[in-house]
Design an enzyme around this catalytic site. Sequence first.
Site, PDB file in Angstrom:
ATOM      1  N   SER A 137       7.507 -81.273  10.112  1.00 54.44           N
ATOM      2  CA  SER A 137       7.997 -79.865   9.550  1.00 54.44           C
ATOM      3  C   SER A 137       9.356 -79.520  10.376  1.00 54.44           C
ATOM      4  O   SER A 137      10.070 -80.721  10.437  1.00 54.44           O
ATOM      5  CB  SER A 137       6.875 -79.142  10.540  1.00 54.44           C
ATOM      6  OG  SER A 137       7.215 -77.598  10.296  1.00 54.44           O
ATOM      7  N   LYS A 155       8.291 -76.419   4.622  1.00 55.88           N
ATOM      8  CA  LYS A 155       7.568 -77.125   5.797  1.00 55.88           C
ATOM      9  C   LYS A 155       6.464 -76.186   6.387  1.00 55.88           C
ATOM     10  O   LYS A 155       5.538 -76.705   7.124  1.00 55.88           O
ATOM     11  CB  LYS A 155       8.864 -77.240   7.137  1.00 55.88           C
ATOM     12  CG  LYS A 155       9.816 -78.250   6.600  1.00 55.88           C
ATOM     13  CD  LYS A 155       9.424 -79.539   6.519  1.00 55.88           C
ATOM     14  CE  LYS A 155      10.392 -80.481   6.736  1.00 55.88           C
ATOM     15  NZ  LYS A 155      10.070 -81.804   6.494  1.00 55.88           N
TER      16      LYS A 155
HETATM   17  N1  NAP Z   1      17.443 -84.591  11.175  1.00 57.71           N
HETATM   18  C1  NAP Z   1      17.183 -83.420  11.278  1.00 57.71           C
HETATM   19  O1  NAP Z   1      17.837 -82.588  12.107  1.00 57.71           O
HETATM   20  C2  NAP Z   1      15.759 -82.841  11.113  1.00 57.71           C
HETATM   21  C3  NAP Z   1      15.340 -81.450  11.590  1.00 57.71           C
HETATM   22  C4  NAP Z   1      14.073 -81.099  11.518  1.00 57.71           C
HETATM   23  C5  NAP Z   1      13.228 -81.843  10.820  1.00 57.71           C
HETATM   24  N2  NAP Z   1      13.482 -82.990   9.963  1.00 57.71           N
HETATM   25  C6  NAP Z   1      12.331 -83.677   9.227  1.00 57.71           C
HETATM   26  O2  NAP Z   1      12.245 -85.025   9.865  1.00 57.71           O
HETATM   27  C7  NAP Z   1      12.049 -85.966   8.826  1.00 57.71           C
HETATM   28  C8  NAP Z   1      12.785 -87.070   8.896  1.00 57.71           C
HETATM   29  O3  NAP Z   1      14.199 -86.653   8.619  1.00 57.71           O
HETATM   30  P1  NAP Z   1      15.552 -87.732   8.862  1.00 57.71           P
HETATM   31  O4  NAP Z   1      16.427 -86.688   9.434  1.00 57.71           O
HETATM   32  O5  NAP Z   1      14.992 -88.897   9.506  1.00 57.71           O
HETATM   33  O6  NAP Z   1      15.719 -87.990   7.579  1.00 57.71           O
HETATM   34  P2  NAP Z   1      16.742 -88.980   6.520  1.00 57.71           P
HETATM   35  O7  NAP Z   1      17.845 -89.796   7.653  1.00 57.71           O
HETATM   36  O8  NAP Z   1      17.307 -88.341   5.534  1.00 57.71           O
HETATM   37  O9  NAP Z   1      15.590 -90.356   6.126  1.00 57.71           O
HETATM   38  C9  NAP Z   1      14.864 -90.147   5.162  1.00 57.71           C
HETATM   39  C10 NAP Z   1      14.211 -91.228   4.722  1.00 57.71           C
HETATM   40  O10 NAP Z   1      13.350 -90.861   3.717  1.00 57.71           O
HETATM   41  C11 NAP Z   1      13.577 -91.619   2.536  1.00 57.71           C
HETATM   42  N3  NAP Z   1      13.618 -91.177   1.204  1.00 57.71           N
HETATM   43  C12 NAP Z   1      14.134 -90.140   1.050  1.00 57.71           C
HETATM   44  N4  NAP Z   1      13.816 -89.549  -0.423  1.00 57.71           N
HETATM   45  C13 NAP Z   1      12.977 -90.428  -0.941  1.00 57.71           C
HETATM   46  C14 NAP Z   1      11.998 -90.629  -1.986  1.00 57.71           C
HETATM   47  N5  NAP Z   1      12.249 -89.758  -3.081  1.00 57.71           N
HETATM   48  N6  NAP Z   1      11.444 -91.806  -2.203  1.00 57.71           N
HETATM   49  C15 NAP Z   1      11.259 -92.528  -1.233  1.00 57.71           C
HETATM   50  N7  NAP Z   1      11.796 -92.557   0.017  1.00 57.71           N
HETATM   51  C16 NAP Z   1      12.711 -91.512   0.323  1.00 57.71           C
HETATM   52  C17 NAP Z   1      15.116 -92.123   2.866  1.00 57.71           C
HETATM   53  O11 NAP Z   1      15.424 -93.536   2.041  1.00 57.71           O
HETATM   54  P3  NAP Z   1      16.051 -93.684   0.787  1.00 57.71           P
HETATM   55  O12 NAP Z   1      17.299 -92.726   0.682  1.00 57.71           O
HETATM   56  O13 NAP Z   1      16.542 -94.930   0.801  1.00 57.71           O
HETATM   57  O14 NAP Z   1      14.981 -93.278  -0.330  1.00 57.71           O
HETATM   58  C18 NAP Z   1      15.183 -92.393   4.354  1.00 57.71           C
HETATM   59  O15 NAP Z   1      14.394 -93.382   4.697  1.00 57.71           O
HETATM   60  C19 NAP Z   1      12.186 -85.122   7.340  1.00 57.71           C
HETATM   61  O16 NAP Z   1      10.795 -84.788   7.044  1.00 57.71           O
HETATM   62  C20 NAP Z   1      13.057 -83.958   7.648  1.00 57.71           C
HETATM   63  O17 NAP Z   1      12.759 -82.854   7.062  1.00 57.71           O
HETATM   64  C21 NAP Z   1      14.815 -83.501  10.336  1.00 57.71           C
END
Ligand code: NAP
Length: 247
Positions: A137, A155
Amino acid sequence: MLECYFLTNLILAHMQKNYLIIGGSTGIGLAIVKRLVEQGHNVFVLSRTKGQLEDHPLITHVAADVLQESLPVDHLPDTLHGLAYCPGSIVLKPFRALKTTQFLEDFEINLLGAVKAIQAVLKKLQQADQSSILLFSTVAVGKGMPFHASIAAAKGAVEGLTRSLAAELAPGIRVNCIAPSLTDTPLAGKLLSSAEKKEAAGARFPLKRVGEPQDVANLATYLLGEESSWMSGQVIGLDGGQSTLAS
Ligand SMILES: NC(=O)c1ccc[n+]([C@@H]2O[C@H](COP(=O)([O-])OP(=O)(O)OC[C@H]3O[C@@H](n4cnc5c(N)ncnc54)[C@H](OP(=O)(O)O)[C@@H]3O)[C@@H](O)[C@H]2O)c1
């Protein structure tokens, strides 16, 4: 001596588990993959690209888009002990500028992708004595923040899914959710694109820094593993104190 060697291998094989990390090629998912591999587990990573994923004998990459295709489950083992769904989005806009298509896109990648993934591998999770699902979330669900209407709505649905599934799938499958705040990953790249921006963003947190993927991976591996075996239906804030402490 030989018996001891075989016994050790037998015990290790028994402790080794199979995990599916959807979105394990960058950011938080990648940090979770690294931690699980350090613990000696088999990790299956599903994402569109290999991203920053390195070759390793314990890692299998399955190339797929969770939104476009049915998940290629034939590439996965019969039994899964854990699933983490990591794809997400951060689109911050004033409400008046948010089109309904944006709400739909955020809902699709954050909620429907997770639903699709869980449904595709549910039987495999049920094959294990105990298995664990981990969803993501955001801090912006529990604490109202301007410009977060679309992502907070999507979320919020993930949090509802977490509690509902946790009730329905107990006791065999546990379901928990992490609600992070700003974490230094490619998803947050625009917000943290320089050292100055990262420092300024960090200064707004009671704990005086933004999150690192490893911070989230520490909690994620706990929730995926047996150490959290009496925990389900929880949404846990991991946010440098932002959701509950005055700055
Ligand atoms: N980073 C933050 O500040 C933050 C804050 C609050 C919540 N969150 C949550 O935490 C979670 C992880 O975030 P993160 O920051 O680690 O994100 P990220 O760096 O963008 O990583 C996302 C991952 O998902 C894969 N992905 C994206 N779209 C896809 C699709 N359609 N099919 C298959 N794979 C897909 C991407 O690989 P490919 O592009 O190669 O497919 C990548 O491995 C998310 O749910 C995000 O909303 C993050």
